[in-house]
Scaffold this motif. Structure first.
Motif, short mmCIF file in Angstrom:
data_model
loop_
_atom_site.label_atom_id
_atom_site.label_comp_id
_atom_site.label_asym_id
_atom_site.label_seq_id
_atom_site.Cartn_x
_atom_site.Cartn_y
_atom_site.Cartn_z
N GLN A 177 13.40 13.02 -30.59
CA GLN A 177 14.17 13.85 -31.50
C GLN A 177 13.37 14.18 -32.76
OE1 GLN A 177 17.71 11.12 -31.61
NE2 GLN A 177 18.82 13.02 -31.15
N ASP A 178 13.79 15.27 -33.43
CA ASP A 178 13.25 15.59 -34.74
C ASP A 178 13.76 14.57 -35.76
OD1 ASP A 178 12.70 17.84 -33.18
OD2 ASP A 178 12.83 19.19 -34.88
N GLU A 210 14.02 23.77 -29.07
CA GLU A 210 12.55 23.91 -29.14
C GLU A 210 11.83 22.63 -28.73
OE1 GLU A 210 14.43 27.12 -31.13
OE2 GLU A 210 14.71 24.96 -31.40
N SER A 211 12.50 21.48 -28.81
CA SER A 211 11.86 20.21 -28.45
C SER A 211 12.03 19.86 -26.98
CB SER A 211 12.43 19.07 -29.31
OG SER A 211 13.80 18.87 -29.03
N VAL A 213 8.85 18.85 -24.95
CA VAL A 213 8.29 17.59 -25.45
C VAL A 213 9.17 16.42 -25.03
CG1 VAL A 213 7.77 16.24 -27.51
CG2 VAL A 213 7.06 18.62 -27.38
N THR A 214 10.49 16.56 -25.21
CA THR A 214 11.41 15.49 -24.83
C THR A 214 11.35 15.23 -23.33
OG1 THR A 214 12.86 16.14 -26.66
CG2 THR A 214 13.79 14.71 -24.99
N SER A 267 19.13 18.68 -25.97
CA SER A 267 18.20 19.81 -26.04
C SER A 267 18.53 20.84 -24.96
CB SER A 267 16.76 19.32 -25.86
OG SER A 267 16.35 18.51 -26.93
N PRO A 317 8.51 16.68 -36.24
CA PRO A 317 9.03 17.30 -35.02
C PRO A 317 9.08 16.28 -33.89
CG PRO A 317 7.31 18.65 -36.03
CD PRO A 317 7.28 17.32 -36.73
N ALA A 318 9.86 16.57 -32.89
CA ALA A 318 10.06 15.64 -31.77
C ALA A 318 8.74 15.23 -31.14
CB ALA A 318 10.97 16.27 -30.73
N SER A 364 18.47 16.74 -32.11
CA SER A 364 17.81 17.37 -30.96
C SER A 364 17.80 18.88 -31.14
CB SER A 364 18.55 17.02 -29.66
OG SER A 364 18.60 15.62 -29.47
N THR A 365 16.79 19.53 -30.58
CA THR A 365 16.69 20.99 -30.67
C THR A 365 16.30 21.57 -29.31
OG1 THR A 365 14.32 21.14 -31.19
CG2 THR A 365 15.83 20.74 -33.04
#
Length: 287
Positions: free
Chosen positions: A93-94, A181-182, A185-186, A210, A157-158, A178-179
């Protein structure tokens, strides 16, 4: 600032976990009397009276998942001088974190590494090992070192790998979210956690959050990414949820499955009918 210890509170000494909450009083005492030989610090305390907002500059760039009440929870750490938190990732997470007090009251040194595949693979090759920073800092790439006082707030950022050393002790409130955009990555972190057999359903929750906000966006690329990743992780998420006693399907799984069914007839990853994945998410035999 009001901190509240709970069953989620963790107390550490030199990076080794002690029984939850047993040594919280020692942590508070060391804010005034630091002890370099055995430094106690506490993480994941609740801050019920503290609110943190995502800066508007970030909100214009991110699709953010908000809980039903629309508020992000604030958690806090108590870190006396000499506290050291070894390399870790904050659950995909961010993160927004600051320190409380005047510029001289709390000072932290951060070591930050971006979630590039090389860095993540290197980090996960040392899962379960001590002294990750000492063993990996010379091989991790594109690292940044930052000194933080109460005049700065850190936004991570995540997926960023980081270690933190406390130069002067204090209180550390923060929040995570959470986003859309992540998502990639997540998903990469979840993949590595599953392979290392260290994955938890809380990490799957970050991934699902996300996914949900990505499906609610108007970004077709992000939506296709959700469908592809759901094809890969659906069964693993089911196993993680059931292992932790979650009733299947969870509300987040229901939301993601329903949104996928509305947007796709076939899976962009495997070409099978999307209903097959939705059925699998509901614990039924796929088509």
């Amino acid at each position: 600032m009001l901190y509240s210890a709970s069953s989620d509170t963790k107390v550490f000494a030199r990076g080794n976990p002690y029984e939850l909450c047993r040594c919280t009083s020692k942590v508070v005492k060391q804010l005034w009397r630091p002890d370099a030989s055995t430094t106690y610090y506490a993480v994941d305390l609740k801050c019920p009276m503290t609110k943190m907002r995502i800066p508007e500059a970030l909100l214009t760039l991110l699709h953010v998942y908000y809980p039903q009440n629309g508020e992000l929870s604030c958690m806090g750490n108590i870190t006396p001088e000499f506290s050291f938190v070894d390399l870790h990732i904050d659950n995909g997470q961010d993160v927004l974190t600051t320190v409380v007090g005047d510029a001289e009251d709390c000072v932290k040194l951060w070591a930050l590494y971006p979630p590039e595949p090389h860095n993540l693979d290197l980090y996960y090759s040392h899962v379960g090992q001590d002294s990750k920073f000492l063993n990996l800092y010379s091989r991790l790439e594109d690292g940044i070192f930052v000194v933080q006082t109460s005049e700065q707030t850190i936004y991570l950022p995540a997926g960023w790998i980081h270690a933190v050393y406390t130069l002067k002790g204090g209180l550390v409130p923060g929040t995570m979210w959470s986003t859309a955009e992540s998502l990639s990555v997540t998903a990469g972190i979840l993949k590595r956690e599953i392979k290392a057999k260290t994955a938890s359903y809380s990490l799957a929750v970050s991934f699902l959050q996300s996914c949900q906000v990505a499906l609610e966006s108007h970004n077709a690329d992000l939506q296709q990414c959700v469908a592809r990743e759901w094809c890969v992780f659906g069964k693993d998420i089911q196993q993680l949820a059931r292992a932790e006693g979650q009733q299947w399907p969870t509300p987040l799984v229901e939301n993601v499955s329903n949104a996928l069914k509305e947007k796709y007839s076939s899976c962009p990853q495997c070409g099978r009918p999307i209903q097959a994945h939705v059925c699998r998410a509901k614990g039924k035999r796929g088509q």
